[in-house]
Design an enzyme around this catalytic site. Structure first.
Site, mmCIF file in Angstrom:
data_model
loop_
_atom_site.group_PDB
_atom_site.id
_atom_site.type_symbol
_atom_site.label_atom_id
_atom_site.label_comp_id
_atom_site.label_asym_id
_atom_site.label_seq_id
_atom_site.Cartn_x
_atom_site.Cartn_y
_atom_site.Cartn_z
ATOM 1 C CE1 TYR A 191 -4.180 -1.412 -0.379
ATOM 2 C CE2 TYR A 191 -3.398 -2.952 1.269
ATOM 3 C CZ TYR A 191 -4.320 -2.592 0.306
ATOM 4 O OH TYR A 191 -5.376 -3.430 0.026
ATOM 5 C CG ASP A 242 -3.810 -11.230 -4.019
ATOM 6 O OD1 ASP A 242 -5.041 -11.408 -3.949
ATOM 7 O OD2 ASP A 242 -3.270 -10.108 -3.900
ATOM 8 N NE ARG A 286 -7.181 -8.548 2.388
ATOM 9 C CZ ARG A 286 -6.898 -7.898 1.239
ATOM 10 N NH1 ARG A 286 -7.878 -7.541 0.416
ATOM 11 N NH2 ARG A 286 -5.686 -7.590 0.943
ATOM 12 C CG ASP A 341 -7.111 -5.032 -2.289
ATOM 13 O OD1 ASP A 341 -7.272 -6.167 -1.810
ATOM 14 O OD2 ASP A 341 -6.253 -4.763 -3.146
#
Length: 437
Positions: free
Chosen positions: A147, A286, A342, A346
């Site tokens: 990030y 991912d 997750r 996001d």
């Protein structure tokens, strides 16, 4: 080919106070409770339908739909009802609810079982506890490059933040290198020009008493990669892998690795055994939705079976002690495979996503779905609410930090650490110091 929907329940509801919980298909699919008058979040274009929702599934207007799980609080004092997939790792039926007058009509396109409870989160938690999964290991504390640096991360960025962790006395267990170290999606063992040596950077991390972590998107392949050029037979045929925005990701159509092809499976194994041998023992995998897309594979297995066998290859390659975090993953088909998952789209340095699509990056969508999936924490896996960003440039950083802290899940910092002010350092240190899991 989807089965027809069959009625499974019809019951009275209070239209003013009833709530419906939709469970989305994968990590980034909006999930949570809605009032009957709310309009549930839906994809804003066909690409996001592939990348962030359940591909090939369109929900009619004025219909609530959960993928394998749907809960209803009738709002009239009667028990909460949950309809759940019978074999969630093998078949994930879509479950629909439509309100007509003061009645909820529920239907499904596959077998479901019904549960009852006192509220939505607790009935979901009861269902999860009844699966008999092994209790997950606590998560390490993490620093992640994403990030702050996105795909432009360099080896020097990692070194700078390693030094800053010591200077600021931050309790970081794992330093995780995110997207940008590799030449292309699929060419995981070929470095971009910004990194000199994966093993070298892993050694540098470990020399400072921390663990080395690395990101991959193991089922995605860039059409321009060496892998795609040299081994087109390793790719799933007749499948659209979707694409993601240029700048932050790749900005073009993507292909999917066929892990049912023996040579492709051997390649995937070699990638992860190599990374493990180089000293990495924390793996963020991912964009996992790609492994469960329908298409023509080498072996005649269904997409969910292919997905699970692909993740099992990765786990076998990294060994039982390594920590495995899933992201962008189909939720119910992932049961029993991961240490952490997750559970939301996001986050971002801004609150609202582009367009009004709650599958897209932003603090609001990450918070909505993260809260809606809090029941999964410590029952299915350790919840990953996404990274803390505590630098001054981040919008509403105090509110975002409070959400991450409240989840009690995986705590990961994703700032250039030298950009933190006093509040940022104090908050980062507190969250990473360990929350009771």
């Amino acid at each position: 080919m989807h089965n027809p929907f069959t009625p499974i329940a019809s019951l009275p509801v209070n239209p003013r106070t009833a709530r419906v919980h939709e469970e989305g298909w994968q990590s980034w699919s909006p999930s949570g409770a809605y009032a009957l008058g709310d309009k549930p979040y839906r994809p804003t274009n066909d690409n996001w339908a592939t990348v962030c929702y359940r591909p090939g599934v369109t929900v009619p207007e004025d219909t609530f739909q959960g993928e394998g799980l749907l809960a209803l609080d009738p709002g009239d004092g009667t028990p909460v009802r949950l309809w759940a997939a019978v074999e969630p790792t093998r078949e994930v039926p879509s479950i629909r609810l439509v309100v007509t007058a003061d009645r909820a009509e529920v239907s499904a396109d596959g077998p479901v079982k019904e549960w009852t409870g006192t509220d939505i989160q607790s009935v979901l938690a009861d269902w999860a506890s009844g699966l008999g999964l092994q209790a997950p290991r606590p998560a390490p504390s993490v620093w992640c490059s994403w990030y702050e640096y996105f795909t432009a991360v360099t080896e020097e960025d990692i070194h700078e933040n390693l030094r800053a962790m010591d200077t600021l006395d931050l309790p970081i267990d794992v330093v995780q290198i995110d997207d940008g170290y590799q030449k292309a999606l699929g060419d995981w063992l070929t470095l971009s020009g910004r990194f000199r040596s994966r093993a070298g950077i892993a050694d540098a991390i470990r020399a400072r008493g921390r663990r080395a972590g690395i990101w991959t998107a193991p089922f995605l392949v860039d059409p321009a990669s060496d892998l795609a050029a040299e081994h087109p037979d390793w790719l799933v045929r007749d499948v659209d892998g979707g694409f993601t925005h240029a700048g932050r990701n790749w900005g073009h159509d993507l292909r999917v690795l066929d892990t049912t092809h023996p040579a492709a499976a051997a390649y995937l194994t070699s990638v992860f055994t190599t990374l493990r041998a180089e000293g990495f023992d924390y793996f963020k995998v991912d964009f996992l939705y790609a492994g469960a897309l329908d298409g023509v594979r080498h072996a005649r297995v269904d997409a969910l079976q292919a997905y699970r066998s692909g993740i099992e290859l990765i786990r076998e390659a990294i060994g039982p002690e390594a920590y495995l975090l899933g992201c962008g993953a189909p939720m119910l088909p992932s049961l029993g495979l991961f240490d952490a998952m997750r559970v939301s789209p996001d986050t971002a340095p801004h609150r609202r996503p582009e367009a009004d699509d709650y599958s897209q990056p932003g603090q609001d969508p990450a918070e909505f779905t993260g809260v809606g999936r809090q029941w999964q924490h410590c029952r299915l896996w350790i919840n990953d609410p996404d990274c803390l960003m505590a630098r001054p440039a981040v919008e509403t950083r105090e509110r975002w930090a409070a959400h991450v802290e409240a989840t009690g899940g995986l705590m990961a910092s994703s700032d250039r650490l030298l950009s933190l002010d006093e509040w940022g350092v104090t908050t980062t240190r507190r969250l990473l110091s360990g929350v009771d899991q």
